[in-house]
Scaffold this motif. Structure first.
Motif, PDB file in Angstrom:
ATOM      1  N   GLN A 221      67.633  67.855  50.540  1.00  0.00           N
ATOM      2  CA  GLN A 221      68.760  67.682  51.457  1.00  0.00           C
ATOM      3  C   GLN A 221      68.883  66.226  51.905  1.00  0.00           C
ATOM      4  O   GLN A 221      69.989  65.687  52.007  1.00  0.00           O
ATOM      5  N   ILE A 222      67.760  65.580  52.156  1.00  0.00           N
ATOM      6  CA  ILE A 222      67.775  64.177  52.561  1.00  0.00           C
ATOM      7  C   ILE A 222      68.263  63.308  51.398  1.00  0.00           C
ATOM      8  O   ILE A 222      69.060  62.378  51.585  1.00  0.00           O
ATOM      9  N   ALA A 223      67.797  63.608  50.186  1.00  0.00           N
ATOM     10  CA  ALA A 223      68.218  62.838  49.016  1.00  0.00           C
ATOM     11  C   ALA A 223      69.714  62.989  48.767  1.00  0.00           C
ATOM     12  O   ALA A 223      70.394  62.023  48.377  1.00  0.00           O
ATOM     13  N   GLU A 224      70.254  64.171  48.978  1.00  0.00           N
ATOM     14  CA  GLU A 224      71.702  64.373  48.833  1.00  0.00           C
ATOM     15  C   GLU A 224      72.463  63.539  49.856  1.00  0.00           C
ATOM     16  O   GLU A 224      73.504  62.942  49.539  1.00  0.00           O
ATOM     17  N   PHE A 225      71.950  63.501  51.072  1.00  0.00           N
ATOM     18  CA  PHE A 225      72.573  62.679  52.121  1.00  0.00           C
ATOM     19  C   PHE A 225      72.545  61.204  51.727  1.00  0.00           C
ATOM     20  O   PHE A 225      73.547  60.489  51.853  1.00  0.00           O
ATOM     21  N   MET A 226      71.409  60.738  51.208  1.00  0.00           N
ATOM     22  CA  MET A 226      71.284  59.329  50.834  1.00  0.00           C
ATOM     23  C   MET A 226      72.105  59.008  49.592  1.00  0.00           C
ATOM     24  O   MET A 226      72.582  57.873  49.442  1.00  0.00           O
ATOM     25  N   GLU A 227      72.289  59.963  48.722  1.00  0.00           N
ATOM     26  CA  GLU A 227      73.153  59.738  47.566  1.00  0.00           C
ATOM     27  C   GLU A 227      74.597  59.535  48.018  1.00  0.00           C
ATOM     28  O   GLU A 227      75.312  58.665  47.509  1.00  0.00           O
ATOM     29  N   ASN A 228      75.015  60.317  48.997  1.00  0.00           N
ATOM     30  CA  ASN A 228      76.367  60.199  49.525  1.00  0.00           C
ATOM     31  C   ASN A 228      76.549  58.911  50.322  1.00  0.00           C
ATOM     32  O   ASN A 228      77.589  58.242  50.228  1.00  0.00           O
ATOM     33  N   GLU A 229      75.528  58.536  51.124  1.00  0.00           N
ATOM     34  CA  GLU A 229      75.634  57.368  51.997  1.00  0.00           C
ATOM     35  C   GLU A 229      75.410  56.050  51.248  1.00  0.00           C
ATOM     36  O   GLU A 229      76.117  55.071  51.500  1.00  0.00           O
ATOM     37  N   TYR A 230      74.412  56.033  50.357  1.00  0.00           N
ATOM     38  CA  TYR A 230      73.994  54.767  49.750  1.00  0.00           C
ATOM     39  C   TYR A 230      74.101  54.757  48.224  1.00  0.00           C
ATOM     40  O   TYR A 230      73.730  53.766  47.591  1.00  0.00           O
ATOM     41  N   HIS A 231      74.557  55.880  47.643  1.00  0.00           N
ATOM     42  CA  HIS A 231      74.734  55.989  46.188  1.00  0.00           C
ATOM     43  C   HIS A 231      73.405  55.832  45.437  1.00  0.00           C
ATOM     44  O   HIS A 231      73.346  55.223  44.378  1.00  0.00           O
TER      45      HIS A 231
END
Length: 387
Positions: A221-231
């Protein structure tokens, strides 16, 4: 009543997940309760409390304060403590009693920050959800505050973040240190480990990593958030044994490929039927290693929250004590990998239990037996599937 536990203890709650993420970062953590939840976290869910210092406090909530909504007392006490200790940040964490009266944690945090000038967080935890929800909640808030996406980040080649790591899953026996060293020895630098062996400066640099390695369901879930925020792309899994399969996965993704394709393992006709019970990413990593090494298929039963995409046919998502009793009684499993407390649920069948303790379930009862994922102990754990 299907979630009632008779023999197993309650699993670590959401407030413990939040507090675990914040523990090493130099902030002041305040659990808003009468002392029971604070005692539960520090006494049972936090193995680092024995040998390291951290500013973790109880608000000393009393019934009359909850009934009358005396949030001003909480604010004044926190402000006074902050003036003495000068923490890097302040976090107010919820518990069941203030949940019942609808305490506004974000509002309290804003008031504290206005009075102190110190970054402050309010976490609306209830004690009714699992720790992984708290891990996600706390990590996202840290990233939003200390690594805002409005900043310009240049990703650095051959660097990774390890995301979703806490002692509740990994223990406090050097697993994270070994994992960081393993990647470093193979030419891959760990920028930030969210959130063990981590500092606020590491978190500020986390968006510069080229890849995230999610080592738990919360980590996904954190990695998905960081993918969305920071690509930042991500890969899921834990290095086990010699770590070679996970290392190849990470190297492939760092080379620019989003996913890896592996040859299908040769499934054997082994008489063993193996069940792995626990946190989903660790359990699936164990299954994958056993399958690719020896061709023995395994079934996973997930104790906490789960991801549908990681489930395979026959898996059991979110099992309770009642579910496990039924599985042990009616399914023909010969071997079970999981916390030693699970052996209590065996009803006289000839099942071999392989010890994989987790703090989130058995607390400190079996802390000394927590496995090392890499090296000889990790290899020995894997070989128990065929020994």
């Amino acid at each position: 009543m299907s979630t009632l536990s008779i023999l197993l203890p309650p699993c670590s709650p959401d407030y413990s997940g939040v507090a675990s993420v914040l523990y090493e970062l130099g902030g002041m953590v305040v659990l808003h309760d009468a002392s029971g939840c604070t005692g539960n976290y520090l006494g049972y869910d936090e193995p680092r409390w024995i040998d390291t210092r951290s500013l973790v406090y109880c608000s000393g909530l009393r019934h009359i304060d909850a009934v009358l909504g005396r949030d001003d007392k909480l604010v004044s006490r926190v402000v006074a403590a902050a003036e003495s200790f000068h923490p890097a940040f302040i976090a107010i964490i919820g518990s069941p009693v203030p949940m019942l009266v609808g305490t506004d944690y974000q509002g309290i945090a804003r008031e504290i920050e206005a009075k102190t000038g110190i970054p402050s967080f309010g976490f609306d935890t209830t004690g009714l959800d699992f720790y992984d929800k708290g891990v996600v909640m706390a990590t996202k808030e840290l990233l939003k505050r200390f690594a805002p996406r409005t900043n310009h980040y240049q990703q650095i080649p051959h660097t990774i973040n390890i995301v979703g790591a806490t002692p509740l899953d990994w223990g406090n026996n050097g697993n994270i240190t070994a994992c960081r060293s393993f990647f470093a020895q193979n030419g891959i630098q760990v920028t930030c480990c969210l959130s063990m062996s981590c500092t606020l400066d590491d978190i500020k640099q986390a968006p510069t990593a080229a890849l995230n390695v999610a080592v738990s369901e919360a980590g996904i879930q954190i990695a998905e958030f960081m993918e969305n925020e920071y690509h930042i792309p991500y890969v899921v899994g834990i290095p086990l044994g010699d770590g070679s399969r996970m290392l190849q996965k990470v190297r492939t993704c760092l080379a620019g490929k989003r996913s890896t394709s592996e040859s299908s393992p040769n499934v054997t006709t082994s008489p063993r039927r193996i069940l792995i019970v626990g946190e989903q990413v660790l359990s699936c990593s164990l299954r994958d290693e056993i399958l690719h090494r020896w061709g023995i298929p395994c079934t996973v039963a997930v104790l906490f929250n789960h991801r549908k995409e990681l489930l395979q046919p026959g898996d059991f998502p979110f099992v309770t004590e009642k579910d496990l009793r039924t599985i042990f009684a009616h399914e023909e499993f010969t071997d079970v990998f999981g916390d030693p407390l699970l052996a209590q649920l065996d009803q006289g069948k000839t099942i071999r239990f392989h010890s994989v303790p987790t703090i989130a379930l058995s607390s400190k009862f079996h802390e000394a037996q927590i496995r090392h994922f890499l090296g000889d102990d990790g290899e020995a754990l894997l070989r128990e599937a065929v020994s």
